[in-house]
Design an enzyme around this catalytic site. Structure first.
Site, PDB file in Angstrom:
ATOM      1  N   ILE A  61       0.867  -1.186   0.000  1.00 19.11           N
ATOM      2  CA  ILE A  61       0.000   0.000   0.000  1.00 19.11           C
ATOM      3  C   ILE A  61       0.898   1.228   0.000  1.00 19.11           C
ATOM      4  CG2 ILE A  61      -1.796   1.283   1.232  1.00 19.11           C
ATOM      5  CD1 ILE A  61      -2.721  -1.351   2.474  1.00 19.11           C
TER       6      ILE A  61
ATOM      7  N   ARG B 290     -10.067  -5.202  -4.229  1.00 23.14           N
ATOM      8  CA  ARG B 290      -9.470  -6.265  -5.051  1.00 23.14           C
ATOM      9  C   ARG B 290      -9.359  -7.602  -4.312  1.00 23.14           C
ATOM     10  NH1 ARG B 290      -8.875  -1.574  -6.528  1.00 23.14           N
ATOM     11  NH2 ARG B 290      -8.463  -0.915  -8.665  1.00 23.14           N
TER      12      ARG B 290
ATOM     13  N   PHE C 102       1.813 -14.300  -9.981  1.00 16.97           N
ATOM     14  CA  PHE C 102       2.100 -12.966  -9.436  1.00 16.97           C
ATOM     15  C   PHE C 102       0.877 -12.435  -8.687  1.00 16.97           C
ATOM     16  CE2 PHE C 102       4.493  -9.202  -9.067  1.00 16.97           C
ATOM     17  CZ  PHE C 102       3.690  -8.103  -9.322  1.00 16.97           C
TER      18      PHE C 102
ATOM     19  N   HIS D 195       9.347   3.979  -0.783  1.00 12.95           N
ATOM     20  CA  HIS D 195       9.545   2.577  -0.361  1.00 12.95           C
ATOM     21  C   HIS D 195       8.697   1.636  -1.215  1.00 12.95           C
ATOM     22  CE1 HIS D 195       9.652  -0.372   3.252  1.00 12.95           C
ATOM     23  NE2 HIS D 195      10.745  -0.486   2.529  1.00 12.95           N
TER      24      HIS D 195
HETATM   25  O1  INI Z   1       4.200  -6.539   2.207  1.00 15.81           O
HETATM   26  C1  INI Z   1       4.455  -5.380   2.501  1.00 15.81           C
HETATM   27  N1  INI Z   1       5.676  -5.061   3.050  1.00 15.81           N
HETATM   28  C2  INI Z   1       5.983  -3.779   3.371  1.00 15.81           C
HETATM   29  N2  INI Z   1       7.189  -3.527   3.917  1.00 15.81           N
HETATM   30  C3  INI Z   1       8.043  -4.575   4.475  1.00 15.81           C
HETATM   31  C4  INI Z   1       8.953  -5.190   3.414  1.00 15.81           C
HETATM   32  O2  INI Z   1       8.203  -5.975   2.506  1.00 15.81           O
HETATM   33  C5  INI Z   1       9.997  -6.088   4.080  1.00 15.81           C
HETATM   34  O3  INI Z   1       9.354  -7.122   4.784  1.00 15.81           O
HETATM   35  C6  INI Z   1      10.899  -5.303   5.020  1.00 15.81           C
HETATM   36  O4  INI Z   1      11.445  -4.185   4.324  1.00 15.81           O
HETATM   37  C7  INI Z   1      12.040  -6.169   5.568  1.00 15.81           C
HETATM   38  O5  INI Z   1      12.793  -6.671   4.500  1.00 15.81           O
HETATM   39  C8  INI Z   1       5.061  -2.748   3.118  1.00 15.81           C
HETATM   40  N3  INI Z   1       5.351  -1.398   3.410  1.00 15.81           N
HETATM   41  O6  INI Z   1       6.480  -1.034   3.851  1.00 15.81           O
HETATM   42  O7  INI Z   1       4.452  -0.507   3.228  1.00 15.81           O
HETATM   43  C9  INI Z   1       3.781  -3.101   2.551  1.00 15.81           C
HETATM   44  O8  INI Z   1       2.889  -2.244   2.298  1.00 15.81           O
HETATM   45  N4  INI Z   1       3.538  -4.395   2.270  1.00 15.81           N
END
Ligand code: INI
Length: 194
Positions: A120, A165, A151, A126
């Site tokens: 999100i 969704r 995917f 990021h």
């Molecule tokens: O699956 C997600 N991971 C997210 N971050 C964690 C990332 O996937 C890793 O687990 C983390 O960076 C450690 O490697 C998200 N955000 O930061 O917003 C997200 O929205 N969804």
């Protein structure tokens, strides 16, 4: 007017005997849980048996590629050794927090793996970096290993878009995209055997 965008006419494929894994991230769990349920529902409807469905989790979407890669490699090793896959096998020296279903899986490598995550958009870049890395990572895993990796990464700008969704907003008329991924896993798993 009938919408143009969409997965096209549903095809039915017999999923009997297929072995499918779902690897899902644990961020945004309300949406994740609905997507996983939708994918699993479709797998079962196509004849994939409960014991042939393995569900594993990783911390976040960024860990999906390594989680899928390690799971598939473990299933190949176990299949060649003629053993089932137990939770301890999958968790041993895992660099990813893989939490597997406790039952011992049957003696074959996975026919397809569904990777599910929900990104999100926040107020930084990021989101873009993870989305790009995970998309390329999952594509590389499937082409390098030969196992179809479906995917299932939702990249949404708002929580509402994610809920829609996942089929959680009836008024939106949107279906649970997890069902599309379950169907795709069966189709690719069947075609891989042909
Ligand atoms: O699956 C997600 N991971 C997210 N971050 C964690 C990332 O996937 C890793 O687990 C983390 O960076 C450690 O490697 C998200 N955000 O930061 O917003 C997200 O929205 N969804």
């Amino acid at each position: 007017m009938t919408p143009i965008k969409g997965p096209g006419a549903a095809q039915t494929h017999d999923g009997t005997g297929l072995r499918v894994a779902i690897v899902h991230a644990r961020w945004n769990e309300k949406i994740i849980d609905a997507l996983v349920a939708g994918a699993k529902k479709q797998l079962l409807a196509a004849g994939v048996t409960e014991e042939n469905i393995t569900v594993e989790t990783v911390p976040g979407s960024y860990e999906l590629p390594i989680g899928v890669q390690r799971l598939y490699a473990a299933s190949q090793v176990q299949a060649s050794a003629g053993e089932g896959i137990s939770a301890s096998d999958l968790l041993s020296s895992s660099t990813t927090d893989l939490k597997s279903s406790p039952t011992t899986a049957p003696k074959k490598a996975f026919d397809a793996i569904i990777a599910i995550g929900v990104l999100i958009k926040g107020s930084t870049m990021h989101f873009e970096y993870i989305a790009d890395a995970v998309s390329h990572g999952l594509m590389r895993v499937q082409l390098d290993s030969g196992v179809p990796v479906i995917f299932g990464l939702l990249t949404v700008l708002t929580e509402e878009q994610g809920l829609e969704r996942a089929g959680l907003v009836a008024s939106s008329g949107m279906h649970n995209h997890g069902e599309d991924w379950g169907s795709a896993a069966v189709e690719l798993g069947v075609k891989r055997r042909e």
